[in-house]
Write a protein that holds these residues in place. Structure first.
Motif, PDB file in Angstrom:
ATOM      1  N   HIS C 318       0.802  -1.207   0.000  1.00 46.35           N
ATOM      2  CA  HIS C 318       0.000   0.000   0.000  1.00 46.35           C
ATOM      3  C   HIS C 318       0.843   1.268   0.000  1.00 46.35           C
ATOM      4  O   HIS C 318       0.362   2.337   0.335  1.00 46.35           O
ATOM      5  CB  HIS C 318      -0.971  -0.045   1.165  1.00 46.35           C
ATOM      6  CG  HIS C 318      -1.802  -1.282   1.139  1.00 46.35           C
ATOM      7  ND1 HIS C 318      -1.836  -2.193   2.164  1.00 46.35           N
ATOM      8  CD2 HIS C 318      -2.577  -1.791   0.166  1.00 46.35           C
ATOM      9  CE1 HIS C 318      -2.608  -3.197   1.823  1.00 46.35           C
ATOM     10  NE2 HIS C 318      -3.082  -2.979   0.615  1.00 46.35           N
ATOM     11  N   ALA C 319       2.110   1.111  -0.314  1.00 42.77           N
ATOM     12  CA  ALA C 319       2.912   2.306  -0.480  1.00 42.77           C
ATOM     13  C   ALA C 319       3.889   2.155  -1.646  1.00 42.77           C
ATOM     14  O   ALA C 319       3.926   2.986  -2.537  1.00 42.77           O
ATOM     15  CB  ALA C 319       3.699   2.604   0.802  1.00 42.77           C
ATOM     16  N   ALA C 320       4.630   1.064  -1.657  1.00 48.26           N
ATOM     17  CA  ALA C 320       5.744   0.992  -2.599  1.00 48.26           C
ATOM     18  C   ALA C 320       5.348   0.388  -3.933  1.00 48.26           C
ATOM     19  O   ALA C 320       5.781   0.861  -4.977  1.00 48.26           O
ATOM     20  CB  ALA C 320       6.888   0.194  -1.990  1.00 48.26           C
ATOM     21  N   THR C 321       4.557  -0.657  -3.943  1.00 48.32           N
ATOM     22  CA  THR C 321       4.389  -1.378  -5.206  1.00 48.32           C
ATOM     23  C   THR C 321       2.974  -1.359  -5.752  1.00 48.32           C
ATOM     24  O   THR C 321       2.698  -0.731  -6.758  1.00 48.32           O
ATOM     25  CB  THR C 321       4.869  -2.829  -5.060  1.00 48.32           C
ATOM     26  OG1 THR C 321       4.227  -3.411  -3.956  1.00 48.32           O
ATOM     27  CG2 THR C 321       6.354  -2.867  -4.860  1.00 48.32           C
ATOM     28  N   MET C 322       2.051  -2.056  -5.067  1.00 46.59           N
ATOM     29  CA  MET C 322       0.767  -2.287  -5.728  1.00 46.59           C
ATOM     30  C   MET C 322       0.069  -0.985  -6.097  1.00 46.59           C
ATOM     31  O   MET C 322      -0.461  -0.859  -7.201  1.00 46.59           O
ATOM     32  CB  MET C 322      -0.165  -3.127  -4.847  1.00 46.59           C
ATOM     33  CG  MET C 322      -1.469  -3.432  -5.554  1.00 46.59           C
ATOM     34  SD  MET C 322      -2.693  -4.191  -4.511  1.00 46.59           S
ATOM     35  CE  MET C 322      -3.423  -2.773  -3.752  1.00 46.59           C
ATOM     36  N   VAL C 323       0.040  -0.043  -5.170  1.00 44.27           N
ATOM     37  CA  VAL C 323      -0.709   1.176  -5.448  1.00 44.27           C
ATOM     38  C   VAL C 323      -0.082   1.973  -6.579  1.00 44.27           C
ATOM     39  O   VAL C 323      -0.719   2.859  -7.142  1.00 44.27           O
ATOM     40  CB  VAL C 323      -0.854   2.048  -4.190  1.00 44.27           C
ATOM     41  CG1 VAL C 323      -1.774   1.396  -3.199  1.00 44.27           C
ATOM     42  CG2 VAL C 323       0.490   2.323  -3.583  1.00 44.27           C
ATOM     43  N   THR C 324       1.172   1.668  -6.908  1.00 43.34           N
ATOM     44  CA  THR C 324       1.768   2.383  -8.027  1.00 43.34           C
ATOM     45  C   THR C 324       1.481   1.702  -9.357  1.00 43.34           C
ATOM     46  O   THR C 324       1.931   2.175 -10.405  1.00 43.34           O
ATOM     47  CB  THR C 324       3.291   2.492  -7.833  1.00 43.34           C
ATOM     48  OG1 THR C 324       3.825   1.175  -7.801  1.00 43.34           O
ATOM     49  CG2 THR C 324       3.624   3.197  -6.555  1.00 43.34           C
ATOM     50  N   ALA C 325       0.723   0.592  -9.290  1.00 43.66           N
ATOM     51  CA  ALA C 325       0.419  -0.124 -10.537  1.00 43.66           C
ATOM     52  C   ALA C 325      -0.308   0.787 -11.522  1.00 43.66           C
ATOM     53  O   ALA C 325      -0.119   0.672 -12.732  1.00 43.66           O
ATOM     54  CB  ALA C 325      -0.419  -1.364 -10.234  1.00 43.66           C
ATOM     55  N   GLY C 326      -1.130   1.696 -10.999  1.00 37.74           N
ATOM     56  CA  GLY C 326      -1.840   2.611 -11.882  1.00 37.74           C
ATOM     57  C   GLY C 326      -0.873   3.504 -12.638  1.00 37.74           C
ATOM     58  O   GLY C 326      -1.037   3.773 -13.834  1.00 37.74           O
ATOM     59  N   VAL C 327       0.150   3.968 -11.926  1.00 41.14           N
ATOM     60  CA  VAL C 327       1.153   4.808 -12.575  1.00 41.14           C
ATOM     61  C   VAL C 327       1.872   4.010 -13.658  1.00 41.14           C
ATOM     62  O   VAL C 327       2.100   4.478 -14.774  1.00 41.14           O
ATOM     63  CB  VAL C 327       2.148   5.336 -11.526  1.00 41.14           C
ATOM     64  CG1 VAL C 327       3.168   6.241 -12.186  1.00 41.14           C
ATOM     65  CG2 VAL C 327       1.417   6.062 -10.425  1.00 41.14           C
ATOM     66  N   TYR C 328       2.190   2.760 -13.299  1.00 38.00           N
ATOM     67  CA  TYR C 328       2.830   1.892 -14.281  1.00 38.00           C
ATOM     68  C   TYR C 328       1.927   1.705 -15.496  1.00 38.00           C
ATOM     69  O   TYR C 328       2.389   1.748 -16.643  1.00 38.00           O
ATOM     70  CB  TYR C 328       3.153   0.546 -13.639  1.00 38.00           C
ATOM     71  CG  TYR C 328       3.558  -0.511 -14.645  1.00 38.00           C
ATOM     72  CD1 TYR C 328       4.820  -0.505 -15.222  1.00 38.00           C
ATOM     73  CD2 TYR C 328       2.662  -1.502 -15.032  1.00 38.00           C
ATOM     74  CE1 TYR C 328       5.188  -1.456 -16.147  1.00 38.00           C
ATOM     75  CE2 TYR C 328       3.023  -2.459 -15.959  1.00 38.00           C
ATOM     76  CZ  TYR C 328       4.288  -2.434 -16.522  1.00 38.00           C
ATOM     77  OH  TYR C 328       4.638  -3.368 -17.444  1.00 38.00           O
ATOM     78  N   LEU C 329       0.632   1.500 -15.212  1.00 37.40           N
ATOM     79  CA  LEU C 329      -0.305   1.293 -16.321  1.00 37.40           C
ATOM     80  C   LEU C 329      -0.284   2.471 -17.281  1.00 37.40           C
ATOM     81  O   LEU C 329      -0.255   2.302 -18.505  1.00 37.40           O
ATOM     82  CB  LEU C 329      -1.716   1.072 -15.761  1.00 37.40           C
ATOM     83  CG  LEU C 329      -2.858   1.041 -16.779  1.00 37.40           C
ATOM     84  CD1 LEU C 329      -2.670  -0.086 -17.768  1.00 37.40           C
ATOM     85  CD2 LEU C 329      -4.185   0.893 -16.068  1.00 37.40           C
ATOM     86  N   ILE C 330      -0.300   3.684 -16.722  1.00 37.19           N
ATOM     87  CA  ILE C 330      -0.335   4.852 -17.607  1.00 37.19           C
ATOM     88  C   ILE C 330       0.998   5.019 -18.320  1.00 37.19           C
ATOM     89  O   ILE C 330       1.049   5.330 -19.518  1.00 37.19           O
ATOM     90  CB  ILE C 330      -0.719   6.115 -16.808  1.00 37.19           C
ATOM     91  CG1 ILE C 330      -2.162   5.965 -16.327  1.00 37.19           C
ATOM     92  CG2 ILE C 330      -0.569   7.356 -17.652  1.00 37.19           C
ATOM     93  CD1 ILE C 330      -2.709   7.170 -15.658  1.00 37.19           C
ATOM     94  N   ALA C 331       2.092   4.763 -17.600  1.00 34.43           N
ATOM     95  CA  ALA C 331       3.387   4.854 -18.263  1.00 34.43           C
ATOM     96  C   ALA C 331       3.467   3.824 -19.384  1.00 34.43           C
ATOM     97  O   ALA C 331       3.975   4.095 -20.474  1.00 34.43           O
ATOM     98  CB  ALA C 331       4.507   4.631 -17.245  1.00 34.43           C
ATOM     99  N   ARG C 332       2.918   2.624 -19.107  1.00 33.07           N
ATOM    100  CA  ARG C 332       2.935   1.567 -20.102  1.00 33.07           C
ATOM    101  C   ARG C 332       2.052   1.935 -21.287  1.00 33.07           C
ATOM    102  O   ARG C 332       2.337   1.581 -22.434  1.00 33.07           O
ATOM    103  CB  ARG C 332       2.459   0.283 -19.428  1.00 33.07           C
ATOM    104  CG  ARG C 332       2.363  -0.930 -20.286  1.00 33.07           C
ATOM    105  CD  ARG C 332       3.638  -1.255 -20.977  1.00 33.07           C
ATOM    106  NE  ARG C 332       4.583  -2.027 -20.188  1.00 33.07           N
ATOM    107  CZ  ARG C 332       5.871  -2.153 -20.529  1.00 33.07           C
ATOM    108  NH1 ARG C 332       6.346  -1.541 -21.600  1.00 33.07           N
ATOM    109  NH2 ARG C 332       6.687  -2.862 -19.787  1.00 33.07           N
ATOM    110  N   SER C 333       0.962   2.636 -21.001  1.00 27.60           N
ATOM    111  CA  SER C 333       0.035   3.044 -22.064  1.00 27.60           C
ATOM    112  C   SER C 333       0.344   4.450 -22.541  1.00 27.60           C
ATOM    113  O   SER C 333      -0.539   5.133 -23.061  1.00 27.60           O
ATOM    114  CB  SER C 333      -1.398   2.993 -21.557  1.00 27.60           C
ATOM    115  OG  SER C 333      -1.621   1.828 -20.824  1.00 27.60           O
ATOM    116  N   SER C 334       1.566   4.894 -22.355  1.00 31.32           N
ATOM    117  CA  SER C 334       1.868   6.300 -22.646  1.00 31.32           C
ATOM    118  C   SER C 334       1.526   6.658 -24.086  1.00 31.32           C
ATOM    119  O   SER C 334       1.093   7.774 -24.361  1.00 31.32           O
ATOM    120  CB  SER C 334       3.349   6.567 -22.374  1.00 31.32           C
ATOM    121  OG  SER C 334       4.140   5.653 -23.106  1.00 31.32           O
ATOM    122  N   ILE C 335       1.686   5.677 -24.978  1.00 29.99           N
ATOM    123  CA  ILE C 335       1.339   5.946 -26.369  1.00 29.99           C
ATOM    124  C   ILE C 335      -0.123   6.359 -26.487  1.00 29.99           C
ATOM    125  O   ILE C 335      -0.476   7.333 -27.149  1.00 29.99           O
ATOM    126  CB  ILE C 335       1.600   4.683 -27.215  1.00 29.99           C
ATOM    127  CG1 ILE C 335       3.094   4.430 -27.334  1.00 29.99           C
ATOM    128  CG2 ILE C 335       0.964   4.792 -28.581  1.00 29.99           C
ATOM    129  CD1 ILE C 335       3.784   5.388 -28.249  1.00 29.99           C
TER     130      ILE C 335
END
Lengths: 184, 97, 734
Positions: C318-335
């Motif tokens: 709830h701080a380092a990894t899972m909750v940042t999955a959304g950020v990863y998703l957007i970075a991954r979908s940056s296109i």
């Protein structure tokens, strides 16, 4: 046949036995006493036997008298006497007025429908004046030969099955009539 | 004579039906059925004049069946009578589901 | 079981250690299997009520739920008045397996990282494992994609994860559910790696759901208390709303683009018109998924409640990894997001609002973990601001630095809670071990924790040269730059011009930074400074946590202090410039360039001003907190008066939970009860269909039975009626 010339004597007796059969039948269903009813039924059967003979079905007529009137109805009467049902019940075994009226209406309706059915050619052959068969014309149809022929040829299987049926009936009657030893 | 025969046959049959409907005595109901069988026989015989003797063969069969029926039926009536002391159909409801 | 096909030849990574990329998730899965088997074996041995048989750690309670007294009165051997730690019988092997697999995974990840650095790769390395869902045009393979972005994520997950696993060995040592805990934790890492390594959205979704499951399991780890179980359920249900968005986005993506693989997404997405309704809708639905998983407005409410889980769980998930999955998703979908300026603006705005909103709530929380929870929500908001304005590298950078310092803060607070709880346990005090009003002056007792947490606080507040300064400054700087030029500034969001929105976001970001500095300083002061507010008896039991717990803290402290060097801005050439930016360039470079537009860079002078403003705000915030807050005036929680006015509103988190309860939960419950349960289920289904058909059959049977009088006469009548009817029908038919 409708256009056939009917000799007066023949016609008279035909109607006579027909009326006797009808009247006896009516009397039969209206008698309270089973014995009287049975006797009126026997009367009906005799009249019918006469009609059969008049219609060149001598063998059937004889059988009617021997088997029906002679055997079956005697058994009926025998049972009636055996069970001591000879006198009318204290309460009538005939249903109430409404029952009789409605039953009568049903009977009339049935008649009407059968009549309508014949007129509407539910039995289409009736309306076709066909030439009678040889046997019917020369009066030999009622003798045993023409009956035995189909019975032992086309209907042999049915005939044999009838014997089985009779056997079953005999056994059934014995079983039913036997005083059951394990009656509750 | 055919039409009259058939009319009589129908009439006898109707009388038999009315009897079955109105009577409560098992023996009489039985006999009404016999009357109806006779009515049918009459039409068989009447029509056999038209179509040949085969109709009469059926009359023989009907008689046989009637005899068998009478044997079994009367045996049943006797059995019921033994059990119920009556042949009044209104008092017999063994068929009740 | 892993039927690894040979990777496509020709890729520079094909012959390196990277071909074992499938081992990365497999190892934690193996750990899960072993630990899970041990947990089951232990339960079978001891009995089903073991997990509730009194755990020793005490950071599981809801705010305002009063003092819980779990762990006592369960026949736990308190009769002697001493602390009797109850080690799990398999604790030894679990302690080896749990952190062991993580360390092995981390080692493997590092090896892959080195291999990756050794080659020049532009194309991502995709390892096809097997065909997963071949349905018509939809061909989804189970495939892992190793590229720069997923490499960074894998390193964060396994690295921070390893540290937290090691910390957990100490923190959870006396817990009866010890193997179960590590089993869940390993399972979480497995799913998390699946999430970041999956080469397509469906595989990411599997990980996405899996981490949600593990989150649920770990929030409700001490499920014998209802509040914890409810917190788990809340997290699960709120996340379902987000998952709905993710699913819809995937459906739309497949329907309109025809592929769900990342590899050919850039090419396939060209089919869609730039900034069109479809691409915007896809991105917004993806963002809905992000708001659930990454706790943004309006779905953030589950994260503070998720603090019901063990503190290392809060740190890892709830701080380092899972909750940042959304950020990863957007970075991954940056296109995709770079093609939808409106959606990107929405992301930035929602992120900014969340940052501010959560920061204000954090000002008035008394529970040390709740402060950190709202801080996490707030910092996640920053990350979304970053990825929203197209600073994908900055977003990921902040993700990374946040993982460092927030994990440190959580583990530090775990250390504090551990000490507090041990002290309370020893004296049989049932007070709240997480309430800052009960702490105070802990600096004297836990100097190492104190020092390390100060590093993290300075990092999160944005004081240079600590890690948070660089990442936060980069995000805010990019927001400012994008407001001046680029496609975002010319787009409009609900009629508001983009540059206005972005300037608003910038101001909000600065305000949030101020508040962050204030509430973090407040937390530190109340916890470590001022007089000690624990009782006399407890004070003698307060002590620093064992080295197995402080060791990871030290590592995280170093990362928090120097993590900024991973991506230095050009203005501060105190080391290699923009390492992370160069590293991620093959993944997000195209999208970043598109978002930047043709606009020239912000002038160097302006950049200096921006940095100055940011630092000044952080310093001001901390100074204000130092000057205004008086830890000496605090009293113990049980003696504290209720707050008044706006402070009360803040303490009750703006009553959002209450609002959701009234506006959504209760109506849904009401409709469910009156309409669905009593009306549809009990009335129509039970009443009409089930009982109704039975009654109908019974009525029919009754009617049939009435016909069966047993009277032969009646049968004769019926028969005759039938004959008449039939004959009549025949006759009249002619």
């Amino acid at each position: 046949m409708q256009n056939e010339f009917v000799p007066l004597f023949y016609g008279f007796h035909f109607y006579l036995f027909g009326l006797i059969a009808l009247a006896s039948a009516i009397l039969f269903v209206t008698r309270k006493s089973p014995v009287a009813a049975a006797l009126w039924l026997v009367q009906t059967m005799f009249a019918l036997a006469a009609l059969y003979i008049m219609m060149d079905a001598q063998f059937v007529g004889v059988m009617q008298i021997l088997v029906y009137a002679g055997a079956i109805m005697v058994v009926f009467l025998f049972v009636i006497m055996l069970l001591n049902l000879g006198h009318p019940d204290e309460i009538s075994d005939i249903r109430g007025t409404w029952g009789r009226v409605i039953a009568g209406l049903f009977g009339i309706a049935l008649l009407a429908e059968v009549g309508a059915a014949s007129r509407n050619a539910l039995v289409p052959a009736l309306q076709l004046p066909q030439a009678p068969t040889d046997g019917a014309i020369n009066g030999t149809a009622g003798v045993i030969g023409p009956i035995a022929g189909p019975m032992f040829k086309e209907y042999l299987l049915a005939f044999e099955l009838t014997s089985v049926l009779l056997l079953v009936a005999v056994i059934g009657a014995v079983v039913l009539g036997k005083k059951s030893s394990n009656a509750r | 004579m055919l039409a009259e025969s058939l009319a009589l046959s129908a009439a006898l049959f109707a009388i038999g039906v009315v009897g079955v409907l109105t009577r409560r005595n098992a023996m009489i109901v039985f006999m009404c059925v016999e009357l109806m069988l006779n009515a049918v026989n009459l039409s068989f015989v009447a029509l056999s004049r038209l179509y040949g003797a085969t109709g009469q063969v059926f009359v023989i069969f009907v008689m046989t069946v009637a005899a068998a029926e009478a044997a079994v039926g009367l045996a049943i009536v006797i059995a019921i009578f033994r059990h119920k002391k009556t042949v009044d159909l209104q008092n017999i409801n063994l068929l009740r589901g | 079981m892993m039927n690894a096909q040979l990777p496509e030849t020709g890729h520079p990574l094909a012959d390196t250690v990277a071909r074992f990329v499938w081992l990365l998730p497999l190892l934690p899965l193996l750990g899960f299997v072993i630990n899970g088997a041990l947990a089951l074996g232990a339960v079978a041995k001891i009995g089903p009520d073991d997990p509730s048989a009194g755990h020793d750690h005490h950071d599981a309670h809801d705010h305002g739920s009063g003092h819980d007294d779990h762990g006592h009165g369960h026949g736990h051997g308190h009769g002697h008045g001493d602390h009797h730690p109850v080690r799990h019988e398999y604790a030894g092997i679990v302690s080896l397996v749990g952190p062991g697999v993580l360390l092995a995974t981390f080692g493997l990840a590092v090896a892959m990282f080195l291999a990756m650095r050794g080659v020049n790769m532009e194309e991502p390395f995709v390892l096809q494992l097997f065909r997963w869902m071949p349905v018509g045009d939809l061909k989804i393979n189970a495939a892992f994609q190793l590229d720069q972005l997923s490499m960074v994520m894998v390193l964060i997950i396994t690295g921070i994860g390893s540290l937290i696993h090691i910390f957990s060995v100490g923190y959870m040592q006396d817990d009866p559910g010890y193997p179960r805990y590590f089993a869940y934790l390993n399972l979480f890492v497995f799913f998390m790696l699946l999430l970041v390594l999956g080469a397509n959205y469906p595989l990411m979704f599997v990980g996405w759901e899996g981490v949600g499951l593990c989150s649920y399991l770990l929030i409700g780890f001490w499920f014998s208390e209802e509040a914890n179980a409810n917190a788990g359920k809340k997290a699960f249900i709120v996340n379902r709303i987000g998952d709905f968005g993710f699913l819809v986005a995937m459906f739309m993506l497949f329907a309109n683009v025809g592929t769900l693989d990342y590899a050919n997404m850039a090419e396939a997405a060209q089919k869609l018109p730039m900034g069109g309704a479809v691409i915007t809708a896809i991105c917004l639905f993806f963002f809905l998924g992000c708001t659930g998983k990454s706790a943004q407005i309006p779905l953030y409410v589950w994260l503070p409640d998720a603090m019901a889980g063990p503190t290392p769980v809060s740190a890892l998930i709830h701080a380092a990894t899972m909750v940042t999955a959304g950020v990863y998703l957007i970075a991954r979908s940056s296109i995709l997001f770079s093609m939808a300026p409106v959606a990107s603006l929405t992301v930035a705005l929602v992120g900014g609002l969340t940052a501010l909103f959560a920061a204000t709530i954090g000002l008035k929380q008394w529970d040390i973990k709740k402060v950190l929870a709202y801080s996490t929500v707030s910092q996640l908001g920053y990350m979304f601001v970053g990825v929203g304005v197209g600073a994908y590298t900055a977003g990921v950078f902040h993700l990374m630095t946040h993982a460092f310092f927030k994990a440190l803060l959580f583990l530090g607070s775990g250390s504090v809670i551990f000490a507090m709880h041990r002290a309370y346990h020893a004296t049989h005090n049932h007070d709240d071990a997480q309430d800052m009003r009960n702490m105070g002056g802990l600096k004297k007792f836990m100097p190492v924790t104190w020092g390390l947490m100060w590093i993290a606080t300075l990092a999160i507040a944005g004081i240079p040269p600590f890690a948070g300064f660089f990442s936060k400054d980069e995000i805010l700087g990019t927001v400012f730059a994008r407001a001046n030029a680029g496609p975002l500034s010319t787009a409009t969001l609900l009629g508001v011009p983009g540059h206005v929105v972005l300037l608003t976001v910038y101001v909000i970001g600065l305000a949030s930074a101020l508040l962050t500095a204030i509430y973090m300083t407040r937390m530190m002061m109340y916890t470590f400074h001022g007089p000690n507010r624990t009782g006399e008896a407890e004070r003698s039991h307060l002590a620093e946590a064992p080295w197995i717990m402080t060791g990871p803290l030290v590592v995280l402290g170093l990362l928090s202090a120097f993590g900024g060097w991973l991506n230095l801005p050009e203005l501060l050439p105190i080391g290699p410039i923009g390492t992370l930016e160069h590293w991620l360039e093959p993944v997000v470079g195209v999208a970043t360039a598109r978002m930047a537009g043709s606009g020239e860079h912000v002038a160097v002078d302006t950049e200096w001003v921006l940095i100055g403003v940011a630092v000044a705000i952080a310093v001001i915030g901390m100074s204000v907190a130092f000057a205004r807050l008086k830890p000496a005036a605090l009293v113990q929680k049980s003696a504290s008066p209720a707050s008044e006015g706006f402070a009360k509103v803040l303490e009750h988190k703006y009553y959002v939970d209450e609002f959701y309860d009234d506006a959504i939960v209760q109506p849904v419950k009401g409709i469910s009860t009156t309409v669905l349960w009593k009306g549809v289920d009990a009335g129509i289904i039970d009443g009409l269909f089930v009982n109704g058909s039975a009654a109908f059959t019974r009525a029919l049977g009754w009617m049939g039975a009435q016909l069966q009088t047993g009277q032969v006469g009646t049968y004769a009548w019926v028969l005759v009626i039938g004959v008449l009817a039939l004959l009549g029908a025949f006759t009249s038919g002619r």
